[in-house]
Design an enzyme around this catalytic site. Structure first.
Site, PDB file in Angstrom:
ATOM      1  N   ALA A  60       5.259   7.779   2.246  1.00 12.84           N
ATOM      2  CA  ALA A  60       3.612   7.969   2.072  1.00 12.84           C
ATOM      3  C   ALA A  60       3.375   8.919   0.854  1.00 12.84           C
ATOM      4  O   ALA A  60       2.403   9.354   0.752  1.00 12.84           O
ATOM      5  CB  ALA A  60       3.024   8.511   3.289  1.00 12.84           C
ATOM      6  N   ALA A  61       4.371   9.010   0.038  1.00  8.44           N
ATOM      7  CA  ALA A  61       4.227   9.898  -1.208  1.00  8.44           C
ATOM      8  C   ALA A  61       3.792   9.479  -2.499  1.00  8.44           C
ATOM      9  O   ALA A  61       3.295  10.267  -3.432  1.00  8.44           O
ATOM     10  CB  ALA A  61       5.514  10.795  -1.354  1.00  8.44           C
ATOM     11  N   ARG A 100      -3.224   2.766  -8.435  1.00  4.65           N
ATOM     12  CA  ARG A 100      -3.778   1.478  -8.373  1.00  4.65           C
ATOM     13  C   ARG A 100      -5.085   1.342  -7.437  1.00  4.65           C
ATOM     14  O   ARG A 100      -5.995   0.651  -7.597  1.00  4.65           O
ATOM     15  CB  ARG A 100      -2.915   0.271  -8.196  1.00  4.65           C
ATOM     16  CG  ARG A 100      -1.825   0.078  -9.276  1.00  4.65           C
ATOM     17  CD  ARG A 100      -0.726  -0.785  -8.938  1.00  4.65           C
ATOM     18  NE  ARG A 100       0.286  -0.107  -8.027  1.00  4.65           N
ATOM     19  CZ  ARG A 100       1.409  -0.885  -7.562  1.00  4.65           C
ATOM     20  NH1 ARG A 100       1.858  -2.121  -8.039  1.00  4.65           N
ATOM     21  NH2 ARG A 100       2.281  -0.125  -6.874  1.00  4.65           N
ATOM     22  N   LYS A 111      -3.703   7.037  -0.826  1.00  3.74           N
ATOM     23  CA  LYS A 111      -3.824   5.386  -0.625  1.00  3.74           C
ATOM     24  C   LYS A 111      -3.707   5.516   0.764  1.00  3.74           C
ATOM     25  O   LYS A 111      -4.213   4.465   1.613  1.00  3.74           O
ATOM     26  CB  LYS A 111      -2.872   4.769  -1.325  1.00  3.74           C
ATOM     27  CG  LYS A 111      -2.535   3.363  -0.736  1.00  3.74           C
ATOM     28  CD  LYS A 111      -1.769   2.762  -1.968  1.00  3.74           C
ATOM     29  CE  LYS A 111      -0.445   2.792  -1.687  1.00  3.74           C
ATOM     30  NZ  LYS A 111       0.518   1.739  -2.682  1.00  3.74           N
ATOM     31  N   ASP A 126       2.108   1.908   3.188  1.00  2.00           N
ATOM     32  CA  ASP A 126       1.226   1.144   2.390  1.00  2.00           C
ATOM     33  C   ASP A 126       1.236  -0.114   2.912  1.00  2.00           C
ATOM     34  O   ASP A 126       0.713  -1.078   2.448  1.00  2.00           O
ATOM     35  CB  ASP A 126       1.066   1.163   1.022  1.00  2.00           C
ATOM     36  CG  ASP A 126       2.260   0.675   0.486  1.00  2.00           C
ATOM     37  OD1 ASP A 126       3.254   0.257   0.932  1.00  2.00           O
ATOM     38  OD2 ASP A 126       2.287   0.474  -1.024  1.00  2.00           O
ATOM     39  N   GLY A 175       9.185  -7.038  -5.310  1.00  2.00           N
ATOM     40  CA  GLY A 175      10.441  -7.316  -5.876  1.00  2.00           C
ATOM     41  C   GLY A 175      10.890  -8.380  -5.111  1.00  2.00           C
ATOM     42  O   GLY A 175      10.659  -9.013  -4.243  1.00  2.00           O
ATOM     43  N   ASN A 199      10.511  -9.021  -1.389  1.00  2.00           N
ATOM     44  CA  ASN A 199      11.041  -7.873  -0.414  1.00  2.00           C
ATOM     45  C   ASN A 199       9.555  -7.225   0.126  1.00  2.00           C
ATOM     46  O   ASN A 199       8.734  -6.895  -0.691  1.00  2.00           O
ATOM     47  CB  ASN A 199      11.584  -6.808  -1.365  1.00  2.00           C
ATOM     48  CG  ASN A 199      11.787  -5.535  -0.623  1.00  2.00           C
ATOM     49  OD1 ASN A 199      12.098  -5.420   0.495  1.00  2.00           O
ATOM     50  ND2 ASN A 199      11.808  -4.442  -1.402  1.00  2.00           N
ATOM     51  N   ARG A 229     -24.483   3.869  18.892  1.00  2.00           N
ATOM     52  CA  ARG A 229     -23.737   4.904  17.850  1.00  2.00           C
ATOM     53  C   ARG A 229     -22.713   5.702  18.897  1.00  2.00           C
ATOM     54  O   ARG A 229     -23.009   5.693  19.979  1.00  2.00           O
ATOM     55  CB  ARG A 229     -24.620   5.777  17.437  1.00  2.00           C
ATOM     56  CG  ARG A 229     -25.296   5.162  16.156  1.00  2.00           C
ATOM     57  CD  ARG A 229     -26.360   5.763  15.434  1.00  2.00           C
ATOM     58  NE  ARG A 229     -26.035   7.231  15.154  1.00  2.00           N
ATOM     59  CZ  ARG A 229     -26.723   8.329  15.020  1.00  2.00           C
ATOM     60  NH1 ARG A 229     -27.987   8.141  15.071  1.00  2.00           N
ATOM     61  NH2 ARG A 229     -26.189   9.364  14.653  1.00  2.00           N
TER      62      ARG A 229
HETATM   63  C1  UD1 Z   1       7.587  -1.647  -3.357  1.00  2.00           C
HETATM   64  C2  UD1 Z   1       9.042  -2.327  -3.402  1.00  2.00           C
HETATM   65  C3  UD1 Z   1       9.003  -3.734  -3.822  1.00  2.00           C
HETATM   66  C4  UD1 Z   1       8.264  -4.377  -2.758  1.00  2.00           C
HETATM   67  C5  UD1 Z   1       6.911  -3.791  -2.269  1.00  2.00           C
HETATM   68  C6  UD1 Z   1       6.367  -4.250  -1.010  1.00  2.00           C
HETATM   69  C7  UD1 Z   1      10.685  -0.651  -4.616  1.00  2.00           C
HETATM   70  C8  UD1 Z   1      11.135  -0.265  -5.677  1.00  2.00           C
HETATM   71  N1  UD1 Z   1       9.815  -1.747  -4.739  1.00  2.00           N
HETATM   72  O1  UD1 Z   1       7.163  -1.803  -4.576  1.00  2.00           O
HETATM   73  O2  UD1 Z   1      10.481  -4.488  -3.863  1.00  2.00           O
HETATM   74  O3  UD1 Z   1       8.126  -5.822  -2.906  1.00  2.00           O
HETATM   75  O4  UD1 Z   1       7.113  -2.485  -2.110  1.00  2.00           O
HETATM   76  O5  UD1 Z   1       5.376  -3.917  -0.897  1.00  2.00           O
HETATM   77  O6  UD1 Z   1      10.952  -0.145  -3.399  1.00  2.00           O
HETATM   78  N2  UD1 Z   1       6.449   6.105  -2.410  1.00  2.00           N
HETATM   79  C9  UD1 Z   1       6.823   7.476  -2.241  1.00  2.00           C
HETATM   80  N3  UD1 Z   1       7.237   7.965  -3.326  1.00  2.00           N
HETATM   81  C10 UD1 Z   1       7.485   7.209  -4.492  1.00  2.00           C
HETATM   82  C11 UD1 Z   1       6.992   6.314  -4.936  1.00  2.00           C
HETATM   83  C12 UD1 Z   1       6.509   5.299  -3.632  1.00  2.00           C
HETATM   84  O7  UD1 Z   1       6.991   7.902  -1.084  1.00  2.00           O
HETATM   85  O8  UD1 Z   1       7.897   8.158  -5.264  1.00  2.00           O
HETATM   86  C13 UD1 Z   1       6.000   5.463  -1.144  1.00  2.00           C
HETATM   87  C14 UD1 Z   1       4.668   4.903  -1.470  1.00  2.00           C
HETATM   88  O9  UD1 Z   1       3.541   5.932  -0.905  1.00  2.00           O
HETATM   89  C15 UD1 Z   1       4.568   3.678  -0.665  1.00  2.00           C
HETATM   90  C16 UD1 Z   1       5.865   2.912  -0.881  1.00  2.00           C
HETATM   91  O10 UD1 Z   1       6.849   4.132  -1.190  1.00  2.00           O
HETATM   92  O11 UD1 Z   1       4.034   3.799   0.661  1.00  2.00           O
HETATM   93  C17 UD1 Z   1       6.098   1.847  -1.781  1.00  2.00           C
HETATM   94  O12 UD1 Z   1       5.746   2.489  -3.127  1.00  2.00           O
HETATM   95  P1  UD1 Z   1       4.943   1.454  -3.984  1.00  2.00           P
HETATM   96  O13 UD1 Z   1       4.751   2.305  -5.305  1.00  2.00           O
HETATM   97  O14 UD1 Z   1       3.744   0.926  -3.393  1.00  2.00           O
HETATM   98  O15 UD1 Z   1       6.144   0.390  -4.372  1.00  2.00           O
HETATM   99  P2  UD1 Z   1       5.692  -1.206  -4.734  1.00  2.00           P
HETATM  100  O16 UD1 Z   1       5.454  -1.087  -6.164  1.00  2.00           O
HETATM  101  O17 UD1 Z   1       4.637  -1.720  -3.926  1.00  2.00           O
HETATM  102 MG    MG Z   2       3.312  -0.763  -2.485  1.00  2.00          MG
END
Ligand code: UD1
Ligand code: MG
Length: 451
Positions: free
Chosen positions: A12-13, A18, A25, A108, A144, A174, A320
């Site tokens: 979740a980091a 976007r 997020k 996410d 991916g 993926n 409410r």
């Molecule tokens: C990622 C996948 C992609 C897949 C997609 C599905 C990778 C490299 N890519 O891309 O193949 O199709 O999810 O939704 O894994 N996060 C961290 N630390 C970081 C980066 C990300 O904790 O340094 C967490 C984010 O909070 C998120 C998750 O990892 O919950 C995915 O990161 P995100 O940047 O959304 O990856 P995508 O571009 O969606």
């Molecule tokens: Mg993502």
């Protein structure tokens, strides 16, 4: 239940740039619940023996939500957002200490179900070192791609940014969730490099590494909605739409009639009894319980309320938080109820505000009645006894009690308690002047003619 003890690492980091938001997020809601809340619930339902959450520095609100939803959760901080593999390594201590399978979920991806996760972990039983959750979206942009050799074996996952034209044509994408049964998972993840278009450490590169170690890669193909990743507000809206479809289908399967299902909006925890009828354009916020045989007429907005058996709400009603309606209660058009109990058979059919109060059995609240609960500083309570009748357009200035069976004359402002079975009426004597209107008209007409 899974066979080996299961550690679930939730990521979740990510920066979530976007989303263009000040809110992290994973705290953005789907179906009235933060996305992280959905994923934590899935982890629990899948029978995780331990859950680790990776957050970014300063995300106190994310930590707080996790600790509230799952006391005892192991929290880890990823110092810099260097990619999904780096994020999993932030939880290296938990992974190294764990004897069993490890699954990674993204916070996410809120619609992933426990069944799906369990099926993914189940793939490991056939001897795979890693299992990938694949899916086939109508539009694969941004996901991916899962690459396979001529024999159909998964060889690698390629991020969109790094994929060739031919690789981008791959239909299988993926979803993000992965399960591992690798003796030295931490060592494997540490070998991942960041030589790619984003300069990030990709968890997806683990797939090629597992292959290089001579271990098989398994894949479980899930549904599109299980896999929906939310990176933007538009994708959040898509996830919301998919979630609502699930909730509507569930409501109908459990015995509710939705006249126009696509116009009824549920929260993750909305509970509906049997033979509930819901007209078009009804919104349920979190914390609503609707008992059997209730009818909710069009355009009602309901949050944090209980609606007792056989009651009738709306059209255009607003309930409410803290609205607690017993059986056979009627709350009609343009009536707002907040933090108030309405006992069996009580009625407020038109244009009223019932805030911070109690309305006894079979009491009748006339059109235009206002519970004046706020003095500009504090809230006060109004009590209307059993069988009381409050005439139209009355103001009940709280704190105040109307006794059982009492009458309040229409148009009264009630500032003192009224004893049981009394009449309270606050009104200047009625002054009727015969012929006054006719004379007035004549006088006006004469003056106008002179001008
Ligand atoms: C990622 C996948 C992609 C897949 C997609 C599905 C990778 C490299 N890519 O891309 O193949 O199709 O999810 O939704 O894994 N996060 C961290 N630390 C970081 C980066 C990300 O904790 O340094 C967490 C984010 O909070 C998120 C998750 O990892 O919950 C995915 O990161 P995100 O940047 O959304 O990856 P995508 O571009 O969606
Ligand atoms: Mg993502």
């Amino acid at each position: 239940m899974t066979k080996a003890p299961l550690l679930i690492v939730i990521l979740a980091a990510g920066r979530g740039v976007r989303m263009r938001s000040h809110l992290p997020k994973v705290l953005h809601p789907v179906g009235g619940r933060p996305m992280l809340g959905h994923v934590l619930a899935t982890a629990k339902a899948a029978g995780a023996s331990k859950v680790a959450l990776v957050v970014a520095p300063g995300q106190d609100a994310v930590r707080a939500l996790a600790e509230k939803e799952m006391p005892g959760i192991a929290l880890f901080e990823q110092k810099t957002q260097a990619g999904t593999a780096d994020a999993v390594l932030a939880a290296a201590d938990a992974i190294a200490a764990h004897k069993g399978d490890v699954a990674v979920l993204f916070a996410d991806t809120p619609l992933v179900r426990a069944e799906t996760l369990m099926a993914l972990v189940g793939v490991l039983e056939a001897g795979a070192g890693v299992a990938v959750l694949g899916f086939e979206p109508a539009d694969p942009t941004g996901y991916g791609r899962v690459l396979r050799d001529a024999g159909g074996n998964v060889t690698a996952i390629r991020e969109q940014k790094d994929a060739s034209e031919a690789e981008r044509a791959a239909k299988l994408c993926n979803a993000g969730a992965m399960a591992f049964r690798m003796p030295d998972l931490v060592g494997l993840l540490k070998r991942i490099e960041n030589r790619n278009a984003a300069g990030e450490y990709y968890l997806t590169d683990a797939v090629a590494l597992v292959r290089a170690e001579g271990r098989a890669v398994g894949v479980h193909v899930g549904s599109v909605e299980d896999a929906m990743g939310v990176n933007s507000r538009a994708q959040q809206a898509e996830a919301e739409a998919a979630f609502q479809q699930r909730m509507r289908a569930k409501a109908m399967a459990e015995g509710a009639t939705l006249i126009a299902p696509e116009t009824v909006w549920f929260s993750f925890d909305t509970k509906l009894g049997q033979d509930v009828i819901i007209e078009p354009n009804v919104f349920f916020g979190p914390g609503v319980v609707v008992e059997d045989g209730v009818t909710i007429l069009a355009n009602s907005h309901i949050v944090g309320a209980r609606i007792g058996r056989g009651s009738r709400i709306g059209p255009f009603a607003r309930l409410r938080p803290g609205a607690d309606l017993a059986e056979d209660v009627h709350v009609g058009n343009f009536v707002e109820v907040k933090a108030a109990t309405l006992e069996k058979g009580a009625k407020a059919n038109h244009l009223a505000y019932i805030g911070d109060g109690f309305v006894g059995e079979n009491a009748n609240i006339g059109a235009g009645t206002i519970f004046c609960n706020y003095d500009g500083f504090d809230k006060h309570r109004t009590h209307v006894g059993k069988g009381a009748f409050v005439g139209s357009n009355s103001s009940l200035v709280a704190p105040v009690k109307i006794g059982d069976g009492a009458f309040v004359g229409s148009g009264s402002v009630i500032t003192q308690n009224v004893e049981a079975d009394a009449l309270a009426v606050e009104r200047a004597p009625l002054d009727v002047r015969p012929q006054w209107a006719a004379k007035f008209r004549q006088m006006k007409a004469r003056r106008k003619a002179k001008r």
